[in-house]
Design an enzyme around this catalytic site. Structure first.
Site, PDB file in Angstrom:
ATOM      1  N   MET A   1       0.825  -1.211   0.000  1.00 18.02           N
ATOM      2  CA  MET A   1       0.000   0.000   0.000  1.00 18.02           C
ATOM      3  C   MET A   1       0.859   1.262   0.000  1.00 18.02           C
ATOM      4  O   MET A   1       0.503   2.255  -0.617  1.00 18.02           O
ATOM      5  CB  MET A   1      -0.957  -0.007   1.201  1.00 18.02           C
ATOM      6  CG  MET A   1      -2.244  -0.769   0.967  1.00 18.02           C
ATOM      7  SD  MET A   1      -3.102  -0.258  -0.526  1.00 18.02           S
ATOM      8  CE  MET A   1      -3.428   1.465  -0.178  1.00 18.02           C
TER       9      MET A   1
ATOM     10  N   HIS B   1      -9.174 -12.708  -0.084  1.00 18.08           N
ATOM     11  CA  HIS B   1      -7.966 -11.888  -0.208  1.00 18.08           C
ATOM     12  C   HIS B   1      -6.762 -12.748  -0.569  1.00 18.08           C
ATOM     13  O   HIS B   1      -6.778 -13.964  -0.367  1.00 18.08           O
ATOM     14  CB  HIS B   1      -7.660 -11.148   1.100  1.00 18.08           C
ATOM     15  CG  HIS B   1      -8.499  -9.924   1.306  1.00 18.08           C
ATOM     16  ND1 HIS B   1      -9.732  -9.968   1.917  1.00 18.08           N
ATOM     17  CD2 HIS B   1      -8.284  -8.620   0.977  1.00 18.08           C
ATOM     18  CE1 HIS B   1     -10.246  -8.748   1.944  1.00 18.08           C
ATOM     19  NE2 HIS B   1      -9.393  -7.904   1.386  1.00 18.08           N
TER      20      HIS B   1
ATOM     21  N   LYS C   1      -2.245 -11.908   3.254  1.00 16.11           N
ATOM     22  CA  LYS C   1      -2.998 -11.101   4.245  1.00 16.11           C
ATOM     23  C   LYS C   1      -2.938 -11.763   5.611  1.00 16.11           C
ATOM     24  O   LYS C   1      -3.156 -12.956   5.747  1.00 16.11           O
ATOM     25  CB  LYS C   1      -4.453 -10.926   3.787  1.00 16.11           C
ATOM     26  CG  LYS C   1      -5.233 -10.009   4.716  1.00 16.11           C
ATOM     27  CD  LYS C   1      -6.521  -9.536   4.101  1.00 16.11           C
ATOM     28  CE  LYS C   1      -7.311  -8.649   5.061  1.00 16.11           C
ATOM     29  NZ  LYS C   1      -6.596  -7.429   5.452  1.00 16.11           N
TER      30      LYS C   1
ATOM     31  N   THR D   1     -12.707  -4.817   6.162  1.00 16.21           N
ATOM     32  CA  THR D   1     -13.834  -4.412   5.316  1.00 16.21           C
ATOM     33  C   THR D   1     -15.037  -5.320   5.553  1.00 16.21           C
ATOM     34  O   THR D   1     -16.176  -4.855   5.615  1.00 16.21           O
ATOM     35  CB  THR D   1     -13.418  -4.479   3.837  1.00 16.21           C
ATOM     36  OG1 THR D   1     -12.277  -3.645   3.677  1.00 16.21           O
ATOM     37  CG2 THR D   1     -14.530  -4.013   2.923  1.00 16.21           C
TER      38      THR D   1
HETATM   39  P1  NAD Z   1       2.752  -4.798   3.553  1.00 18.82           P
HETATM   40  O1  NAD Z   1       3.230  -5.860   4.476  1.00 18.82           O
HETATM   41  O2  NAD Z   1       3.013  -4.960   2.074  1.00 18.82           O
HETATM   42  O3  NAD Z   1       3.387  -3.378   3.985  1.00 18.82           O
HETATM   43  C1  NAD Z   1       3.497  -2.953   5.328  1.00 18.82           C
HETATM   44  C2  NAD Z   1       4.604  -1.904   5.396  1.00 18.82           C
HETATM   45  O4  NAD Z   1       4.632  -1.343   6.706  1.00 18.82           O
HETATM   46  C3  NAD Z   1       6.007  -2.484   5.129  1.00 18.82           C
HETATM   47  O5  NAD Z   1       6.695  -1.603   4.263  1.00 18.82           O
HETATM   48  C4  NAD Z   1       6.649  -2.452   6.523  1.00 18.82           C
HETATM   49  O6  NAD Z   1       8.054  -2.341   6.470  1.00 18.82           O
HETATM   50  C5  NAD Z   1       5.982  -1.194   7.081  1.00 18.82           C
HETATM   51  N1  NAD Z   1       6.129  -1.034   8.524  1.00 18.82           N
HETATM   52  C6  NAD Z   1       6.001  -1.973   9.495  1.00 18.82           C
HETATM   53  N2  NAD Z   1       6.265  -1.434  10.699  1.00 18.82           N
HETATM   54  C7  NAD Z   1       6.530  -0.119  10.484  1.00 18.82           C
HETATM   55  C8  NAD Z   1       6.871   0.972  11.319  1.00 18.82           C
HETATM   56  N3  NAD Z   1       6.989   0.815  12.651  1.00 18.82           N
HETATM   57  N4  NAD Z   1       7.090   2.193  10.771  1.00 18.82           N
HETATM   58  C9  NAD Z   1       6.965   2.375   9.440  1.00 18.82           C
HETATM   59  N5  NAD Z   1       6.661   1.373   8.575  1.00 18.82           N
HETATM   60  C10 NAD Z   1       6.440   0.149   9.098  1.00 18.82           C
HETATM   61  O7  NAD Z   1       1.193  -4.656   3.826  1.00 18.82           O
HETATM   62  P2  NAD Z   1       0.070  -3.974   2.906  1.00 18.82           P
HETATM   63  O8  NAD Z   1      -0.573  -4.989   2.009  1.00 18.82           O
HETATM   64  O9  NAD Z   1       0.603  -2.705   2.306  1.00 18.82           O
HETATM   65  O10 NAD Z   1      -1.043  -3.652   4.021  1.00 18.82           O
HETATM   66  C11 NAD Z   1      -0.748  -2.855   5.150  1.00 18.82           C
HETATM   67  C12 NAD Z   1      -2.024  -2.687   5.983  1.00 18.82           C
HETATM   68  O11 NAD Z   1      -3.006  -1.944   5.239  1.00 18.82           O
HETATM   69  C13 NAD Z   1      -2.710  -4.020   6.377  1.00 18.82           C
HETATM   70  O12 NAD Z   1      -3.241  -3.894   7.677  1.00 18.82           O
HETATM   71  C14 NAD Z   1      -3.836  -4.136   5.338  1.00 18.82           C
HETATM   72  O13 NAD Z   1      -4.899  -4.956   5.790  1.00 18.82           O
HETATM   73  C15 NAD Z   1      -4.236  -2.687   5.222  1.00 18.82           C
HETATM   74  N6  NAD Z   1      -4.969  -2.314   3.997  1.00 18.82           N
HETATM   75  C16 NAD Z   1      -5.960  -1.410   4.164  1.00 18.82           C
HETATM   76  C17 NAD Z   1      -6.649  -0.938   3.063  1.00 18.82           C
HETATM   77  C18 NAD Z   1      -7.698   0.121   3.258  1.00 18.82           C
HETATM   78  O14 NAD Z   1      -8.313   0.592   2.278  1.00 18.82           O
HETATM   79  N7  NAD Z   1      -7.930   0.568   4.511  1.00 18.82           N
HETATM   80  C19 NAD Z   1      -6.344  -1.415   1.769  1.00 18.82           C
HETATM   81  C20 NAD Z   1      -5.321  -2.353   1.639  1.00 18.82           C
HETATM   82  C21 NAD Z   1      -4.616  -2.788   2.765  1.00 18.82           C
END
Ligand code: NAD
Length: 267
Positions: A20, A155, A159, A166
């Site tokens: 994301m 998903h 995940k 959602t």
């Molecule tokens: P991902 O694992 O690809 O990315 C997570 C990122 O967070 C990584 O780059 C990691 O290094 C970083 N991170 C972890 N700890 C950190 C910290 N302390 N400081 C800064 N960065 C840190 O995961 P993703 O698929 O990008 O999803 C991330 C979250 O977003 C999940 O909880 C997912 O369910 C959620 N999500 C929400 C939506 C929405 O619309 N609300 C959409 C997609 C995903």
């Protein structure tokens, strides 16, 4: 001659190496209502030191990142969201938080931040899903608990949390339509001798596999007829665009907790 001050929202993007985080950086390119001024990842993340936006290098210095922004955009993990919300209190920074799987202590940290800054929290930032939440509430109200309501989500295999944030948002919207307390009527998965389905129960099931970005269907089963309300996301870009819209909006709001329906003016 000094250049004019920038009037849009300056953003600190968390997790620039994440799925994301990358989508948010990509969506921010070419927009003039937001500008990425910092990108902060974990100290052990790959990609630290890389240039991720105009003049912005991915770093692990959270304090400097928060100091350099108006709004931070958080799609990370529950533990990170909590730690960053606590740090953001000191800077009184606005936040857009999309991380799912938040526990009570993480929610409490976000609640504290929302007392001093505007905070938009959404389990899903897409316009379509937020409309689905409104539609299922309307359907549940019209049909009543005599129509069995179930939510099924699918998903990608990476995940971590289940059911998806959602799916919970959609299931809670159904409960609101039934005027019932979600915690009392929820059924997350079924296994073994669960007995006949009680009236008013709201079931949620999770499917995991492949690279599915996110699919949600709310079913309403009546006698000899069935209604299905579905949403399928085929690109993370929809969440990123919604999050940036929320960031541009949040900047000029008073302190408080908001969701995507507030941002879209659908509340
Ligand atoms: P991902 O694992 O690809 O990315 C997570 C990122 O967070 C990584 O780059 C990691 O290094 C970083 N991170 C972890 N700890 C950190 C910290 N302390 N400081 C800064 N960065 C840190 O995961 P993703 O698929 O990008 O999803 C991330 C979250 O977003 C999940 O909880 C997912 O369910 C959620 N999500 C929400 C939506 C929405 O619309 N609300 C959409 C997609 C995903």
């Amino acid at each position: 001659m000094a250049s004019a001050p920038y009037l849009g929202a300056r953003l600190c993007v968390l997790g620039p190496s994440g799925k994301m985080g990358r989508a948010v950086l990509e969506a921010a390119r070419g927009r003039d209502d937001v500008r990425v001024t910092a990108a902060i990842d974990r100290p052990d993340a790959s990609g630290l030191g890389a240039v991720v936006a105009d003049g912005v290098i991915a770093s692990a210095d959270l304090e400097a990142g928060l100091a350099a922004c108006d709004v931070y955009v958080d799609f990370t993990s529950a533990a990170a969201s909590r730690a960053v919300a606590e740090a953001a209190m000191r800077h009184r920074r606005a936040a857009v938080i999309g991380t799912t799987g938040l526990g009570p202590a993480d929610e409490a940290a976000i609640e504290h931040l929302s007392r001093v800054a505007p905070v938009v929290v959404a389990a899903n930032f897409s316009l379509g899903v937020n409309l689905v939440a409104g539609l299922v509430r309307q359907a549940a109200r019209a049909l009543g608990p005599e129509w069995d309501a179930e939510v099924v989500e699918t998903h990608h295999r990476a995940k971590r949390d289940a059911p998806s944030g959602t799916a919970l948002m959609i299931a809670r919207a159904i409960a609101a339509g039934h005027d019932s307390d979600y915690e009392r009527v929820k059924r997350h998965g079924r296994d073994g001798d669960v007995g006949p389905r009680p009236r008013g129960e709201i079931g949620v099931s999770a499917v995991r596999g492949g690279d599915v970005v996110g699919e949600h269907t709310a079913y309403f089963f009546g006698a000899a007829e069935r209604l299905e309300i579905s949403h399928r996301a085929t690109s993370r870009a929809i969440f990123a665009v919604g999050a940036l819209r929320a960031a541009a909006w949040a900047r000029s709001q008073p302190a408080g907790r908001y969701d995507m329906l507030d941002v879209l003016g659908l509340q």
